[in-house]
Design a protein around this motif. Structure first.
Motif, PDB file in Angstrom:
ATOM      1  N   ARG A  30       0.808  -1.219   0.000  1.00 43.39           N
ATOM      2  CA  ARG A  30       0.000   0.000   0.000  1.00 43.39           C
ATOM      3  C   ARG A  30       0.841   1.269   0.000  1.00 43.39           C
ATOM      4  O   ARG A  30       0.313   2.369  -0.170  1.00 43.39           O
ATOM      5  CB  ARG A  30      -0.941   0.034   1.214  1.00 43.39           C
ATOM      6  N   LEU A  31       2.149   1.157   0.212  1.00 45.57           N
ATOM      7  CA  LEU A  31       3.022   2.333   0.228  1.00 45.57           C
ATOM      8  C   LEU A  31       3.549   2.650  -1.163  1.00 45.57           C
ATOM      9  O   LEU A  31       3.886   1.752  -1.931  1.00 45.57           O
ATOM     10  CB  LEU A  31       4.208   2.108   1.167  1.00 45.57           C
ATOM     11  N   THR A 151      -0.365  -0.240  11.495  1.00 46.77           N
ATOM     12  CA  THR A 151      -1.140   0.208  10.346  1.00 46.77           C
ATOM     13  C   THR A 151      -2.621   0.104  10.689  1.00 46.77           C
ATOM     14  O   THR A 151      -2.998  -0.492  11.713  1.00 46.77           O
ATOM     15  CB  THR A 151      -0.854  -0.642   9.091  1.00 46.77           C
ATOM     16  N   ASN A 154      -6.513  -1.439   6.505  1.00 42.20           N
ATOM     17  CA  ASN A 154      -6.318  -1.343   5.056  1.00 42.20           C
ATOM     18  C   ASN A 154      -4.848  -1.252   4.664  1.00 42.20           C
ATOM     19  O   ASN A 154      -4.537  -1.063   3.491  1.00 42.20           O
ATOM     20  CB  ASN A 154      -7.072  -0.130   4.517  1.00 42.20           C
ATOM     21  N   LYS A 156      -2.702   1.080   5.762  1.00 41.70           N
ATOM     22  CA  LYS A 156      -2.183   2.448   5.812  1.00 41.70           C
ATOM     23  C   LYS A 156      -1.271   2.617   7.009  1.00 41.70           C
ATOM     24  O   LYS A 156      -1.649   2.357   8.145  1.00 41.70           O
ATOM     25  CB  LYS A 156      -3.330   3.448   5.884  1.00 41.70           C
ATOM     26  N   THR A 175      -0.129  10.329   5.773  1.00 33.32           N
ATOM     27  CA  THR A 175      -0.018   9.874   4.382  1.00 33.32           C
ATOM     28  C   THR A 175      -1.302  10.222   3.632  1.00 33.32           C
ATOM     29  O   THR A 175      -2.345  10.476   4.237  1.00 33.32           O
ATOM     30  CB  THR A 175       0.221   8.356   4.310  1.00 33.32           C
ATOM     31  N   SER A 176      -1.204  10.219   2.325  1.00 35.59           N
ATOM     32  CA  SER A 176      -2.380  10.470   1.497  1.00 35.59           C
ATOM     33  C   SER A 176      -2.151   9.850   0.129  1.00 35.59           C
ATOM     34  O   SER A 176      -1.017   9.569  -0.264  1.00 35.59           O
ATOM     35  CB  SER A 176      -2.646  11.973   1.354  1.00 35.59           C
ATOM     36  N   LYS A 184      -1.736   4.161  -4.090  1.00 34.26           N
ATOM     37  CA  LYS A 184      -0.877   3.877  -2.946  1.00 34.26           C
ATOM     38  C   LYS A 184      -0.726   5.124  -2.073  1.00 34.26           C
ATOM     39  O   LYS A 184      -0.902   6.253  -2.526  1.00 34.26           O
ATOM     40  CB  LYS A 184       0.491   3.380  -3.413  1.00 34.26           C
ATOM     41  N   PHE A 185      -0.372   4.903  -0.805  1.00 25.73           N
ATOM     42  CA  PHE A 185      -0.223   5.999   0.137  1.00 25.73           C
ATOM     43  C   PHE A 185       1.165   6.621   0.037  1.00 25.73           C
ATOM     44  O   PHE A 185       2.181   5.922   0.057  1.00 25.73           O
ATOM     45  CB  PHE A 185      -0.454   5.507   1.573  1.00 25.73           C
TER      46      PHE A 185
END
Length: 267
Positions: A30-31, A151, A154, A156, A175-176, A184-185
């Motif tokens: 997710r990153l 995290t 999800n 994040k 993060t966004s 991805k974040f």
């Protein structure tokens, strides 16, 4: 001072080889991670704001003008750095500056912890919306005894903590998702709190991005420091009250070119 930040950034980029860690794998996917977007090489320039003034005040070198760095990053993490604005005859100073530049580069291309985590005992736990991933050094032979990453469900990233024998470094992340981040974040801000037996310090890292060839890369990174805070009985330490600041600028990005390192680049 940057060492705290780099350690926490490294903790963001786990690769789980040889361990059964589903939440760790989810957080990893997710990153936003620029190295995984088909880059073979990236060249750019890096400037640390105020470096000219610092060198003029701390050295006897007369000709100092617009000191910055030409950087070439290549796949597999090979990096070449050239100092611009200082005569290369000042070899010791040039080598010192190159080391400083390499430390800043970890903010763009963090080093994965796969080799480190292979020998850590991994555990995961879910509590409501919080996923806690822990790595523990059963050999007690490493500088970092334990690593903890938190995290949401999800994947994040929320927090990371590094536990050393005599200190603890805890970071929280903002993060966004960006229009260019492919779902991805992207890390916008990191606040790191370092605690020892006698002192506490804070570091805040703020990221601004520019899109090059569809890939978001840092255009400016600001690092704010609050340091030298000795704990006194009954006195609260807070992240308010800036004591130092560093601004790092990146520009002239070129992606996947045929550029080769020049012979006078010091690696």
């Amino acid at each position: 001072m940057l060492r705290v930040v780099f350690c926490q950034i490294l903790a963001m980029y786990f690769l789980s080889f040889g361990v059964n860690a589903e939440y760790l794998e989810l957080a990893e996917t997710r990153l936003f991670y620029p190295q995984r977007l088909g880059l073979t090489n990236v060249s750019f320039k890096l400037r640390i704001n105020g470096l000219d003034d610092y060198l003029k005040a701390s050295t006897s070198i007369e000709k100092i003008k617009d000191v910055h760095f030409d950087v070439l990053w290549q796949a597999q993490g090979k990096v070449s750095v050239k100092v611009v604005g200082i005569n290369e005859k000042y070899k010791q100073l040039v080598e010192h500056l190159i080391v400083q530049a390499h430390q800043r580069l970890l903010l763009i291309f963090p080093i994965p912890l796969s080799s480190m985590l292979r020998s850590y005992k991994i555990s995961e736990a879910k509590n409501a919306n919080r996923i806690t991933i822990k790595g523990f050094d059963e050999t007690y032979s490493r500088d970092v005894n334990a690593i903890e990453v938190v995290t949401d469900q999800n994947g994040k990233l929320m927090e990371s903590t590094l536990n050393y024998p005599s200190s603890q470094k805890k970071s929280t992340y903002k993060t966004s998702m960006k229009g260019w981040s492919q779902g991805k974040f992207v890390v916008d801000e990191i606040l790191t709190h370092t605690r020892t037996a006698s002192a506490e310090t804070y570091e805040k890292v703020l990221f601004e991005y520019v899109v090059v060839g569809g890939i978001g890369l840092p255009e400016k990174i600001e690092i704010q420091y609050q340091k030298g805070l000795t704990i006194e009985k009954g006195k609260n330490v807070s992240p308010n009250g800036l004591t130092a600041k560093e601004e790092i600028f990146f520009w002239d990005y070129k992606l996947n070119t045929n550029i080769r390192p020049r012979e006078n680049l010091i690696r």
